[in-house]
Design a protein around this motif. Structure first.
Motif, PDB file in Angstrom:
ATOM      1  N   LYS A 161      33.094  38.997  39.408  1.00  0.00           N
ATOM      2  CA  LYS A 161      32.183  38.803  40.552  1.00  0.00           C
ATOM      3  C   LYS A 161      32.241  37.399  41.148  1.00  0.00           C
ATOM      4  N   CYS A 162      32.653  36.430  40.361  1.00  0.00           N
ATOM      5  CA  CYS A 162      32.616  35.038  40.853  1.00  0.00           C
ATOM      6  C   CYS A 162      33.555  34.864  42.048  1.00  0.00           C
ATOM      7  N   GLN A 163      33.036  34.258  43.106  1.00  0.00           N
ATOM      8  CA  GLN A 163      33.833  34.033  44.312  1.00  0.00           C
ATOM      9  C   GLN A 163      34.117  32.545  44.538  1.00  0.00           C
ATOM     10  N   ALA A 164      33.943  31.753  43.497  1.00  0.00           N
ATOM     11  CA  ALA A 164      34.283  30.326  43.532  1.00  0.00           C
ATOM     12  C   ALA A 164      33.624  29.579  44.692  1.00  0.00           C
ATOM     13  N   CYS A 165      32.364  29.900  44.966  1.00  0.00           N
ATOM     14  CA  CYS A 165      31.681  29.183  46.053  1.00  0.00           C
ATOM     15  C   CYS A 165      31.280  27.774  45.612  1.00  0.00           C
ATOM     16  N   MET A 166      31.331  27.510  44.320  1.00  0.00           N
ATOM     17  CA  MET A 166      31.112  26.192  43.694  1.00  0.00           C
ATOM     18  C   MET A 166      29.655  25.722  43.680  1.00  0.00           C
ATOM     19  N   ILE A 167      28.737  26.556  44.166  1.00  0.00           N
ATOM     20  CA  ILE A 167      27.326  26.139  44.228  1.00  0.00           C
ATOM     21  C   ILE A 167      26.795  25.857  42.816  1.00  0.00           C
ATOM     22  N   CYS A 168      27.080  26.759  41.879  1.00  0.00           N
ATOM     23  CA  CYS A 168      26.518  26.591  40.526  1.00  0.00           C
ATOM     24  C   CYS A 168      27.029  25.299  39.882  1.00  0.00           C
ATOM     25  N   ALA A 169      28.318  25.018  40.059  1.00  0.00           N
ATOM     26  CA  ALA A 169      28.891  23.813  39.430  1.00  0.00           C
ATOM     27  C   ALA A 169      28.240  22.550  39.990  1.00  0.00           C
TER      28      ALA A 169
ATOM     29  N   VAL B  53      20.831  29.920  41.492  1.00  0.00           N
ATOM     30  CA  VAL B  53      21.516  29.503  42.729  1.00  0.00           C
ATOM     31  C   VAL B  53      22.718  30.355  43.118  1.00  0.00           C
ATOM     32  N   CYS B  54      23.203  31.172  42.213  1.00  0.00           N
ATOM     33  CA  CYS B  54      24.367  32.007  42.568  1.00  0.00           C
ATOM     34  C   CYS B  54      23.933  32.960  43.686  1.00  0.00           C
ATOM     35  N   PRO B  55      24.601  32.945  44.837  1.00  0.00           N
ATOM     36  CA  PRO B  55      24.141  33.780  45.960  1.00  0.00           C
ATOM     37  C   PRO B  55      24.016  35.256  45.577  1.00  0.00           C
TER      38      PRO B  55
HETATM   39  S1  SF4 Z   1      27.534  30.295  42.344  1.00  0.00           S
HETATM   40 FE1  SF4 Z   1      29.045  29.955  40.712  1.00  0.00          FE
HETATM   41  S2  SF4 Z   1      29.179  31.892  39.641  1.00  0.00           S
HETATM   42 FE2  SF4 Z   1      28.181  32.322  41.595  1.00  0.00          FE
HETATM   43  S3  SF4 Z   1      29.913  32.885  42.919  1.00  0.00           S
HETATM   44 FE3  SF4 Z   1      29.543  30.714  43.221  1.00  0.00          FE
HETATM   45  S4  SF4 Z   1      30.967  29.718  41.792  1.00  0.00           S
HETATM   46 FE4  SF4 Z   1      30.815  31.862  41.158  1.00  0.00          FE
END
Ligand code: SF4
Ligand code: SF4
Length: 253
Positions: free
Chosen positions: A179-187, A219-221
């Motif tokens: 499911k992870c789309q590498a939006c980088m918000i969590c990091a 925070v993961c969308p």
């Molecule tokens: S918030 Fe983190 S876990 Fe969720 S999609 Fe983005 S990178 Fe992946």
């Protein structure tokens, strides 16, 4: 007041001043024990006589009640941790309580040795609990904010079963690689940099570093919902590094 009045009390103490007893975090107490202190005493202003609306001495009391149960859970005598409330004018009471506490700690013996716990085992137990402090505070935040009026209620604020459960059902967070789309918000939001990732890379939680604050889940969308909470089950192994790159459809063409 005790010093000004030349009152005698045990010399085996290291004093640490804080602005309010409420500033004494659970992590500080655990750190003191990890650093070899045999006992920790917290002195706060009298309950309900706080100058501020914060009433930090109640926070200190609740933290001590929780910490004492955690100490029992890992085999330490909870009497090694004590809190008392008194005014700055009560020098005699302070010196009496300090001497009494000093004698009690002497009677209990060195930390761990007195309880028959192996020093290395104690060290690793304290390190593990210290790592879980943010998680413990999040899970127990409601009780940590209580204001108990009656000392008879103190012992029941946290129960043994509840504390055993707290550690047997420790929550973990896991990022589903599908499911992870590498939006980088969590990091970006992880307070301890426990999330390994990057542009177009499936993100992975380093379970050793994770303090279980739950921010990544929040925070993961929702359209991705890639973070899950796991309780009482093992966390799946991380996806191998060579399989973490996400190939976007537009790039495939
Ligand atoms: S918030 Fe983190 S876990 Fe969720 S999609 Fe983005 S990178 Fe992946
Ligand atoms: S729960 Fe998520 S945000 Fe919190 S420390 Fe662990 S990986 Fe980081």
């Amino acid at each position: 007041m005790a010093g000004v009045s030349r009152l005698q009390y045990t010399t085996e103490t290291k004093l640490m001043r804080v602005m309010c007893s409420g500033r004494v975090d659970l992590a500080f107490v655990l750190r003191a024990f990890s650093n070899g202190m045999d006992g920790v005493f917290i002195g706060g202003c009298r309950l309900n006589e706080c100058n501020y609306i914060t009433h930090g001495n109640y926070d200190a009391l609740n933290m001590v009640l929780l910490c004492r149960k955690i100490m029992e859970h890992i085999g330490l005598n909870p009497e090694r941790l004590r809190i008392e409330f008194m005014s700055s004018a009560e020098g005699i009471l302070f010196s009496e309580v300090m001497s009494e506490f000093g004698n009690k700690v002497k009677e209990l013996g060195p930390l761990g040795k007195g309880e028959g716990i192996d020093q290395n085992e104690l060290k690793s137990k304290l390190a593990e609990i210290s790592r879980l402090v943010p998680y413990i505070k999040v899970v127990k935040n409601e009780k940590l904010a209580s204001r108990l009026k009656n000392p008879e209620e103190y012992d029941n604020l946290f129960t043994k079963d509840e504390i055993d459960r707290l550690f047997s059902e420790v929550i973990s967070y896991y990022i589903d690689p599908e499911k992870c789309q590498a939006c980088m918000i969590c990091a970006k939001r992880c307070p301890v940099e426990a999330i390994v990732g990057g542009k177009n890379l499936i993100h992975v939680i380093d379970q050793e570093k994770c303090i279980k604050c739950g921010t990544c889940l929040e925070v993961c969308p929702p359209k991705f919902s890639a973070v899950t909470k796991i309780s009482g089950e093992p966390v799946p192994p991380p996806i191998p590094e060579e399989k973490r790159t996400i190939v976007r459809k537009s790039k495939e063409r």
